[in-house]
Design a protein around this motif. Structure first.
Motif, mmCIF file in Angstrom:
data_model
loop_
_atom_site.group_PDB
_atom_site.id
_atom_site.type_symbol
_atom_site.label_atom_id
_atom_site.label_comp_id
_atom_site.label_asym_id
_atom_site.label_seq_id
_atom_site.Cartn_x
_atom_site.Cartn_y
_atom_site.Cartn_z
ATOM 1 N N MET A 131 0.849 -1.203 0.000
ATOM 2 C CA MET A 131 0.000 0.000 0.000
ATOM 3 C C MET A 131 0.880 1.247 0.000
ATOM 4 O O MET A 131 1.916 1.283 0.658
ATOM 5 C CB MET A 131 -0.916 -0.002 1.228
ATOM 6 C CG MET A 131 -1.870 1.179 1.296
ATOM 7 S SD MET A 131 -3.007 1.063 2.687
ATOM 8 C CE MET A 131 -3.916 2.600 2.496
ATOM 9 N N VAL A 132 0.459 2.253 -0.745
ATOM 10 C CA VAL A 132 1.171 3.522 -0.784
ATOM 11 C C VAL A 132 0.247 4.629 -0.287
ATOM 12 O O VAL A 132 -0.977 4.468 -0.279
ATOM 13 C CB VAL A 132 1.668 3.831 -2.210
ATOM 14 C CG1 VAL A 132 2.797 2.901 -2.598
ATOM 15 C CG2 VAL A 132 0.525 3.725 -3.216
ATOM 16 N N PHE A 133 0.816 5.743 0.118
ATOM 17 C CA PHE A 133 0.036 6.772 0.805
ATOM 18 C C PHE A 133 -1.047 7.398 -0.048
ATOM 19 O O PHE A 133 -2.045 7.909 0.447
ATOM 20 C CB PHE A 133 0.961 7.857 1.363
ATOM 21 C CG PHE A 133 1.616 8.716 0.308
ATOM 22 C CD1 PHE A 133 0.988 9.847 -0.181
ATOM 23 C CD2 PHE A 133 2.882 8.383 -0.185
ATOM 24 C CE1 PHE A 133 1.598 10.642 -1.143
ATOM 25 C CE2 PHE A 133 3.485 9.158 -1.145
ATOM 26 C CZ PHE A 133 2.852 10.290 -1.630
ATOM 27 N N TRP A 134 -0.885 7.362 -1.394
ATOM 28 C CA TRP A 134 -1.870 8.018 -2.252
ATOM 29 C C TRP A 134 -3.021 7.103 -2.670
ATOM 30 O O TRP A 134 -3.958 7.532 -3.326
ATOM 31 C CB TRP A 134 -1.189 8.569 -3.496
ATOM 32 C CG TRP A 134 -0.640 7.513 -4.427
ATOM 33 C CD1 TRP A 134 -1.330 6.728 -5.301
ATOM 34 C CD2 TRP A 134 0.733 7.122 -4.554
ATOM 35 N NE1 TRP A 134 -0.493 5.877 -5.975
ATOM 36 C CE2 TRP A 134 0.786 6.096 -5.536
ATOM 37 C CE3 TRP A 134 1.922 7.544 -3.958
ATOM 38 C CZ2 TRP A 134 1.988 5.484 -5.916
ATOM 39 C CZ3 TRP A 134 3.108 6.932 -4.339
ATOM 40 C CH2 TRP A 134 3.142 5.923 -5.299
ATOM 41 N N GLU A 135 -2.951 5.831 -2.285
ATOM 42 C CA GLU A 135 -3.863 4.824 -2.816
ATOM 43 C C GLU A 135 -5.338 5.179 -2.585
ATOM 44 O O GLU A 135 -6.192 4.906 -3.428
ATOM 45 C CB GLU A 135 -3.555 3.465 -2.192
ATOM 46 C CG GLU A 135 -4.231 2.305 -2.895
ATOM 47 C CD GLU A 135 -3.696 0.975 -2.398
ATOM 48 O OE1 GLU A 135 -3.646 0.030 -3.195
ATOM 49 O OE2 GLU A 135 -3.330 0.869 -1.200
ATOM 50 N N VAL A 193 -2.438 -6.336 -8.867
ATOM 51 C CA VAL A 193 -1.335 -7.186 -8.415
ATOM 52 C C VAL A 193 -0.027 -6.458 -8.679
ATOM 53 O O VAL A 193 0.319 -6.192 -9.828
ATOM 54 C CB VAL A 193 -1.334 -8.548 -9.140
ATOM 55 C CG1 VAL A 193 -0.154 -9.385 -8.657
ATOM 56 C CG2 VAL A 193 -2.644 -9.284 -8.913
ATOM 57 N N GLN A 194 0.679 -6.115 -7.599
ATOM 58 C CA GLN A 194 1.954 -5.419 -7.721
ATOM 59 C C GLN A 194 3.090 -6.437 -7.644
ATOM 60 O O GLN A 194 3.103 -7.290 -6.762
ATOM 61 C CB GLN A 194 2.100 -4.384 -6.600
ATOM 62 C CG GLN A 194 3.373 -3.558 -6.648
ATOM 63 C CD GLN A 194 3.387 -2.538 -7.771
ATOM 64 O OE1 GLN A 194 2.437 -2.399 -8.510
ATOM 65 N NE2 GLN A 194 4.476 -1.832 -7.903
ATOM 66 N N PRO A 195 4.045 -6.383 -8.576
ATOM 67 C CA PRO A 195 5.167 -7.336 -8.551
ATOM 68 C C PRO A 195 5.983 -7.200 -7.261
ATOM 69 O O PRO A 195 5.890 -6.204 -6.541
ATOM 70 C CB PRO A 195 5.999 -6.915 -9.768
ATOM 71 C CG PRO A 195 5.067 -6.144 -10.638
ATOM 72 C CD PRO A 195 4.116 -5.466 -9.719
#
Length: 257
Positions: free
Chosen positions: A1-5, A89-91
């Motif tokens: 997860m990233v802050f902008w998601e 799906v993130q590698p």
């Protein structure tokens, strides 16, 4: 997860984050005090030798970034990162690092050969690439000051190819292109600052590119923005000595191999 998601899509971040980073990072350099003891050229040289005012540079950069944003939106729309189920799906980190390395190699290769040809072809240099060299003494905000056609061919197409060939996702692209933008801005900053990671870990750095903007170096040091590999392979590498000026600051002086 990233802050902008939870707020914006990866595609939107990939489009606009590099632009925001450019102005924040370049703006920081622009707002710094004179820092005479770290400059590769004096303020007087910058004012007397540069052939274009700051206002024109800003307009030129904004135009290039507008084109880049349009191409990025189209590119993300065409490729897409979500499957038919909508599941993202993130590698793995290792795969992303490999993709970034591939993207760096692709970008360096594209930019080296296009950049070099724009110097070798007299028509292209006179009517296209010479616009960038109006900044004889580079500074950070002018990193993307180019003729619109050069901006499209060199930077925008180069970025698109790096993205497509590496196979990275839009999320990975956010980090890659923000890093590439910071590196490019730093290469044009005209400052040799202590502890600067770009100058510590990359031979292709501020002083290396400053040589290219000097009269003796315009046929050398075409490589950008990451490595100096193609220059060394193809005989266009010009090393330099970093000398301390009596009046303060440094001078990157070309020397033959």
């Amino acid at each position: 997860m990233v802050f902008w998601e939870e707020y914006v899509s990866d595609e939107s971040m990939g489009t606009f984050a590099p632009i925001l980073v450019y102005w924040l990072y370049a703006g920081m350099y622009q707002l710094l005090p004179p820092l005479r003891r770290y400059r590769l050229h004096t303020r007087k040289e910058e004012e007397e030798r540069n052939l274009v005012p700051l206002s024109s540079v800003v307009r030129g950069v904004l135009l290039q970034q507008l084109v880049q944003a349009i191409v990025a939106r189209v590119l993300f729309l065409v490729t897409g990162d979500e499957g038919s189920t909508g599941t993202f799906v993130q590698p793995s980190i290792l795969i992303q690092l490999l993709q970034i390395i591939i993207a760096m190699i692709v970008m360096d290769t594209w930019q080296y050969f296009v950049h070099r040809y724009m110097h070798q072809n007299k028509f292209l240099y006179r009517h296209i690439h010479s616009q960038h060299h109006r900044l004889v003494v580079p500074y950070a905000i002018g990193a993307l000051y180019n003729h619109p056609l050069e901006g499209l061919l060199l930077d925008t197409f180069g970025g698109a190819l790096s993205f497509l060939i590496s196979g990275m996702t839009a999320r990975t692209a956010v980090f890659f292109f923000c890093f590439a933008v910071m590196k490019t801005v730093d290469d044009h900053s005209g400052l040799w600052l202590p502890g600067n990671i770009f100058q510590m870990f990359f031979q292709n750095n501020t002083a290396y590119h400053d040589i290219h903007h000097q009269l003796q170096g315009t046929k050398f040091n075409y490589s950008q923005p990451f490595f100096s590999t193609w220059d060394k392979i193809l005989g266009t590498h010009m090393p330099y000595r970093l000398l301390t000026r009596k009046e303060g600051g440094f001078e990157a002086r070309p020397m033959k191999d």
